[in-house]
Scaffold this motif. Structure first.
Motif, PDB file in Angstrom:
ATOM      1  N   PRO A 320       0.822  -1.221   0.000  1.00 21.04           N
ATOM      2  CA  PRO A 320       0.000   0.000   0.000  1.00 21.04           C
ATOM      3  C   PRO A 320       0.854   1.269   0.000  1.00 21.04           C
ATOM      4  O   PRO A 320       1.920   1.325   0.624  1.00 21.04           O
ATOM      5  N   ILE A 321       0.369   2.272  -0.710  1.00 15.14           N
ATOM      6  CA  ILE A 321       0.954   3.609  -0.633  1.00 15.14           C
ATOM      7  C   ILE A 321       0.240   4.328   0.502  1.00 15.14           C
ATOM      8  O   ILE A 321      -0.938   4.663   0.392  1.00 15.14           O
ATOM      9  N   LEU A 322       0.937   4.556   1.575  1.00 14.25           N
ATOM     10  CA  LEU A 322       0.301   5.043   2.790  1.00 14.25           C
ATOM     11  C   LEU A 322      -0.032   6.521   2.731  1.00 14.25           C
ATOM     12  O   LEU A 322      -0.960   6.985   3.384  1.00 14.25           O
ATOM     13  N   LYS A 323       0.739   7.272   1.929  1.00 11.63           N
ATOM     14  CA  LYS A 323       0.479   8.706   1.867  1.00 11.63           C
ATOM     15  C   LYS A 323       1.030   9.262   0.565  1.00 11.63           C
ATOM     16  O   LYS A 323       2.065   8.810   0.068  1.00 11.63           O
ATOM     17  N   VAL A 324       0.336  10.252   0.005  1.00 14.00           N
ATOM     18  CA  VAL A 324       0.775  10.909  -1.218  1.00 14.00           C
ATOM     19  C   VAL A 324       0.518  12.403  -1.093  1.00 14.00           C
ATOM     20  O   VAL A 324      -0.464  12.824  -0.459  1.00 14.00           O
ATOM     21  N   GLU A 325       1.418  13.198  -1.655  1.00 10.11           N
ATOM     22  CA  GLU A 325       1.240  14.642  -1.722  1.00 10.11           C
ATOM     23  C   GLU A 325       1.489  15.106  -3.149  1.00 10.11           C
ATOM     24  O   GLU A 325       2.357  14.573  -3.848  1.00 10.11           O
TER      25      GLU A 325
END
Length: 1177
Positions: A320-325
């Protein structure tokens, strides 16, 4: 006339004298002091009183333990970190730090700054919101809001807004007014945000939240775990659900405009700054980019770390990609920054942060797991190009800042003292009021150790201002670590900065495989761990004791040297006694105590590793735990190894860990001890001076009547067969002098051969017991326990072994475990009959005994290197209740007498250049007055044990004062320290009390309950120092400093830095002429009309409870309750409103001026062309 009675007068005088004498006796009993007759004339005038003492915490250094949340104020340039233990750490410019603690201790799940407002909102795992006031040096809680029916999962506060959006586990969104910290009646229910047919699929966990706004002064971001999602459109709220559904909610019409669905669960959402697109990260390692007005499918799907398969098939799923900005720039492609998403086949790969910029993708590996990250941007406004310049990455055990503006994305050099736990801290020492030249010297050699390749830009977290420190004395903290490293820290003026790092493991061979491990069973891991540090600031001599029973002596030098062969000594320190209680040895008769010195066989110490690795029966024998390097060693400027001393295995038994250590630069001697005995080494001549069992130090004065089983094979020189040592006994020179002074002949007697055979038989039968001891020591090595053991009623996990605290121990087994617990070099009276002081060593044991060893030091210079040092036990024995912890000496005026030392000089320069300075600076190490010279001055010996303290008058050895420190607990640390031009005894007890006593009278001055002993870490690291300072390791990554000085407490407020500084808010981005003219739509909708009580009604009282906070001692002082609090709040609101009105007035004035100018020019043009015809234009 009344009759005068002389008898009544006499009776009155008698009663008065008796009452005064009885009151004096009561006062003496209360103080528990024993004064000797005739000592009153020598009483010291003590200046310390109870009002000189006050206990308070000062600062906390190190990395926040177990971090869980991260926030940044882009205008104030302040970083906030929350932890799982409810702590808050705030960081500004280097040297500006602050520690706060939530009383509940619940984990911090999210932090939100009121940007440029000097306030912070914290959301805790116990469903409580807190508003912190940062406009004071010690932040305090202004308001709290406790949710009772719903669990908080995420919250966010828009820039320049007073409405806080709170998402809950049920999927609902509540709105909080941060000014009054009360709930609004406006609620977004989860079942209205999604279609009815998706209710079953969505679930109840709400995760992501974002607001869209066209207003220049309104910014709204939102995302679970602190991901900020910002955009500009209409008044829209983007709501993300864990199941993969996203809803675009219209705040005014109270309905969802669009809904976006995806097969995979969502972990984070981020807006494009124009508000036309947003990006989602998913559980299968993909990113989806959506157009706001195209809810059917994403515009683009990206798998950053997935393998692209042929034939157009979907890539393999990833983590999983836990966070993106999603951050944009004016001059180039946007930045997409994400954590997680690695392929599942990358087993063992370290956590990564991925930076995607245009067609390039950079994968940055981290040393620890990523907790959270934030992108630092040039503007705080969401509707403008962000222009990202750095990324703050909060790791499990580190804080990293990445420079996005330079190629290769280098990291910034971290100026905060966050590397205390780089290797676990095993011990620490604190030195205040050090020589002024020590810190510059350490800094000069430490700067050469700095790594290269850091970003050339300045540290971007630059908020706050430094405090105005009034304390100017230098302070140094030394920490020992599990990997064998020793760090020196500049702790002056309540700051902390690393100065120099020493790696003690460099002198040993590294084991490259499992078969080549060090010869130790007492340490499974970390064989180089530091256990004890002894440092002399004046001479800069450093001595460390390691967990593998090794001692290393270091000299400080500014020159680089190459040591061809590292000098090494092996010491065989073991003493066995008759253990009649052991079942395996019941039938073995005890041998008589050997008498005389015929059995003593001094053998010159080995300067190279021993070649004998086993005894005749195959047991490991004469082998050290570590192997010293045989190859030349290049030693950089700084601390350079002078001598390595190792205890060796004896008959299959590992060496016992060292429990005490002391070094004296004036005498050129280092001494250490353990539960077997004591060893003294002349590090100038590289020779063993003394190697005695603890029982042998007593001689015939042993109160426990223990009998040595036999002399050891291959005993180290000087005193192996010592017994019957009484006061005044002269020890033969050939048994106590340096081994380099002569050789010995072997002993081939039949008695010795019988003794040797007997020892081998006993050791064979007791191998099971030896194995048990080895296991106990293995536990000790992991805990690095105190020199004296803790009480049995402590935590069993941290209690390696226990013993009775009774002063009358009768068990032979417990007596055999008597360890050396304290060592102190001094020049004092060794015997009652001495007329002058002389160099000596005072030895304290865990059974409360103090023994004195006399030292005969040769004159300095060449004779010191050639003549032997004579060592002889004096026969002086003093007794206290509990194990001995600390010893010190006062002169007749009550001033502290420090041990003699030799001022530091550079040893690696030619001798001719430095010889004159050496003769001038070297202090005399011994005083030998003539027989006619009379020295009548007395001295006081201060001895602190685990139970009591005594002041002994020397040379008479009478007890002048006594104080029972504790009856139900025991002292963990005791130090004799200087404070306010006087001396006192400071103690920290296991029951959590910190106490101070005057010296020499031992009057109680302070007794405060501070911190109970909850683990071995506190006991191992707690230490006092001069000027009322103390510290301990409060967590595996943090040092807590405190003071017990009233003066420091009063000046602390000035010394602390300020977090909040007045900064002008950046100008809002220009919307453009045509956008303002033709944009239409809502432009300035007041949130009061949406969320105010008049529009949305009152919130349910059962949903959340408002709790007033203490508000601190500054700023809004009475914000908790009452008229003062209301006035303070009103004043703060008026100030803020006045500031906004002032800005509005300035803008209005500017517009008026512009209108006047336009009117003037228009009037001039009208006059110019008024009388002209149209064809004249």
């Amino acid at each position: 006339m009344k009759k005068f009675n002389i008898r009544k007068v006499l009776d009155g005088l008698t009663a008065g004298s008796s009452s005064s004498s009885s009151s004096q006796q009561q006062q003496q009993q209360q103080q528990q002091q024993l004064q000797q007759p005739g000592s009153r004339e020598n009483e010291v005038q003590e200046t310390l009183q109870s009002e000189h003492f006050q206990l308070c915490k000062t600062v906390r250094h190190g990395f926040p333990y177990q971090p869980s949340a991260l926030a940044f104020d882009p205008v104030q340039k302040i970083l906030a970190v929350g932890t799982q233990t409810g702590a808050l750490r705030l960081f500004g410019r280097p040297g500006v730090e602050c520690y706060c603690q939530h009383d509940s201790g619940a984990a911090v799940i999210q932090l939100q700054f009121l940007i440029n407002e000097g306030a912070l909102v914290s959301a805790l795992a116990d469903d409580t919101l807190h508003l912190w006031n940062l406009r004071q040096k010690r932040p305090a809680i202004l308001h709290s809001l406790k949710f009772s029916r719903e669990r908080i999962t995420f919250c966010h506060l828009p820039f320049q807004s007073k409405w806080l959006y709170v998402g809950t586990e049920r999927g609902n969104i509540h709105i909080v007014n941060v000014e009054s910290f009360t709930l609004s009646g406006y609620v977004i229910m989860w079942n209205k945000a999604i279609e009815l047919y998706t209710i079953i699929i969505v679930g109840i966990v709400f995760h992501y939240l974002s607001v869209l706004s066209v207003e220049p002064n309104f910014k709204w971001v939102g995302l679970v775990a602190g991901v900020h999602i910002i955009s500009q459109m209409a008044l829209k709220l983007l709501i993300g659900f864990e199941s993969g559904t996203v809803a675009l909610w219209d705040l005014k019409s109270k309905k969802a405009d669009y809904r976006y669905t995806h097969d995979e669960a969502i972990h984070s959402v981020a807006w494009h700054h124009e508000g036309k697109q947003f990006i989602c990260s998913h559980s299968d390692g993909t990113l989806t980019i959506w157009n706001v007005k195209s809810p059917t499918k994403p515009v683009q799907t990206i798998t950053p770390h997935g393998k692209q398969l042929k034939d157009g098939k979907k890539p393999e799923p990833c983590k999983p990609i836990l966070k993106v900005e999603f951050k944009t720039t004016r001059s180039g492609e946007p930045f997409i920054i994400l954590s997680g998403g690695l392929s599942y086949d990358t087993v063992g790969r370290r956590p990564c942060l991925t930076v995607m910029h245009g067609k390039s993708t950079a994968v940055l590996e981290m040393d620890y797991s990523i907790v959270d990250f934030l992108t630092l941007c040039e503007t705080p406004y969401p509707n403008d190009f962000q222009e990202p310049y750095a990324v703050v990455v909060l790791l499990e055990k580190d804080l990293v800042l990445i420079d996005l503006a330079q190629n290769g994305y280098p990291i910034f050099e971290n100026p905060y003292p966050l590397s205390i736990h780089e290797s676990p801290v095993t011990c620490c020492e604190y030195f205040a009021d050090c020589p002024v030249d020590v810190i510059p010297a350490l800094y000069s050699v430490g700067t050469r150790q700095k790594r290269q390749g850091y970003s050339k830009k300045e540290w971007p977290i630059s908020g706050g201002n430094w405090g105005l420190g009034t304390q100017s004395y230098p302070e140094i903290i030394i920490t020992g670590h599990a990997d064998g490293s020793v760090k020196f820290w500049d702790a002056s003026a309540i700051t902390l900065q690393v100065l120099y790092k020493l790696k003690t493991s460099k002198v040993f061979e590294k084991s490259r495989n499992k078969d080549d491990r060090p010869n130790t069973d007492i340490v499974d891991e970390d064989p180089y761990a530091i256990q004890i540090i002894s440092w002399c600031p004046e001479s800069r001599m450093l001595c460390i004791a390691g967990v593998s029973a090794h001692v290393i002596i270091y000299r400080f030098s500014k020159q680089e040297v190459t040591t061809e062969v590292i000098p090494m000594l092996e010491v065989r320190l073991l003493y066995e006694i008759n253990d009649v209680d052991s079942p395996e040895l019941e039938q073995v008769p005890p041998l008589p105590t050997p008498v005389g010195g015929s059995n003593s066989q001094p053998i010159p110490p080995q300067s190279h590793p021993s070649t004998s690795s086993s005894s005749s029966d195959g047991l490991r024998d004469n082998v050290p735990c570590l192997k010293v390097k045989n190859s030349p060693l290049k030693q950089s400027p700084g601390y350079q190894a002078e001598l390595v001393i190792q205890l060796v295995w004896v008959g299959g038994e590992p060496p016992q860990q060292i429990t005490s250590l002391a070094v004296n630069s004036s005498y050129g001697i280092v001494v250490f001890g353990n539960c077997n005995g004591i060893a003294m080494v002349d590090y100038l001549q590289k020779a063993v001076l003394l190697n005695l069992g603890t029982i042998e130090l007593y001689g015939s004065n042993d109160p426990y009547r223990r009998e040595p089983r036999s002399p050891r094979k291959s005993r180290q020189p000087s005193g192996a067969g010592l017994c019957d040592i009484n006061e005044g006994t002269v020890v033969p020179e050939d048994r106590c002098k340096s081994p380099t002074s002569g050789s010995t002949s072997p002993n081939n007697s039949d008695d010795e051969q019988k003794v040797t055979n007997f020892i081998e038989k006993v050791k064979t039968k007791s191998r099971k017991f030896s194995k048990m001891v080895a296991n106990d020591i293995a536990k000790m090595s992991r805990k690095l326990s105190l020199p004296t053991e803790l009480k049995p009623d402590l935590d069993i996990k941290d209690n390696s072994f226990s013993r009775s605290r009774s002063s009358s121990v009768t068990s032979i087994d417990k007596e055999s475990r008597e360890a050396i617990s304290a060592l102190h070099f001094c020049e004092t009276y060794t015997r009652k009959t001495d007329s002058s002081p002389s160099p000596c060593l005072w030895v304290g044991t865990t059974l409360g005994t103090v023994l004195v060893i006399a030292l005969n030091i040769p004159p300095s210079g060449e004779q010191r290197l050639l003549q032997p040092v004579i060592v002889s036990p004096s026969g002086t024995i003093l007794r206290l209740k509990g194990g001995i912890l600390r010893m010190a000496f006062l002169d007749t005026t009550g001033c502290l007498m420090p041990p003699a030392y030799e001022p530091w000089r550079e040893y690696n320069v030619p001798e001719e250049k430095d010889e004159k300075d050496k003769v001038k600076k070297r202090r005399p190490v011994s005083v030998s007055p003539s027989s006619s010279q009379e020295i009548s001055e007395n001295q006081y010996a201060v001895i602190c044990s685990e139970k009591q303290a005594k002041v002994i008058l020397l040379p008479t050895q009478n007890c002048a004062y006594k104080q029972n420190i504790t009856e139900t607990s025991f002292v963990l640390r005791g130090d004799i320290v200087a404070l306010s031009n006087s001396i006192c005894l400071a103690c920290f007890c296991a029951n959590g009390h910190i106490m101070t006593f005057s010296l020499p009278s031992l009057r109680p001055l302070l007794d405060v309950y501070y911190l109970p002993l909850t683990n071995m870490r506190i006991a191992r690291t707690f230490c006092f120092t001069n000027n009322g300072q103390a510290l301990y390791l409060v967590s595996p990554t943090e040092i807590q400093r405190l003071t017990y000085s009233q003066e420091t407490c009063e000046n602390l407020q000035e010394m602390l830095g300020e977090l909040f500084t007045p900064v002008e808010t950046p100008e809002a981005p220009n919307r453009g002429f045509f956008k303002g003219l033709f944009g239409g739509g809502a432009q300035s909708l007041d949130r009061e009309e949406l969320f105010g009580e008049s529009a949305s009604g009152k919130a349910s009282r059962s949903l959340a409870q408002h709790i007033p906070g203490p508000g601190g001692i500054e700023g809004v002082k009475g914000a908790a309750s009452g008229v003062v609090g209301e006035l303070a709040r009103a004043r703060l609101a008026l100030d803020e409103r006045g500031q906004k009105l002032g800005d509005l007035e300035e803008r209005t004035a500017a517009m008026l001026s512009s209108a006047d100018s336009f009117s003037k020019h228009a009037h001039e043009m009208m006059l110019k062309y008024k009388d002209k015809k149209w064809y004249q234009f």
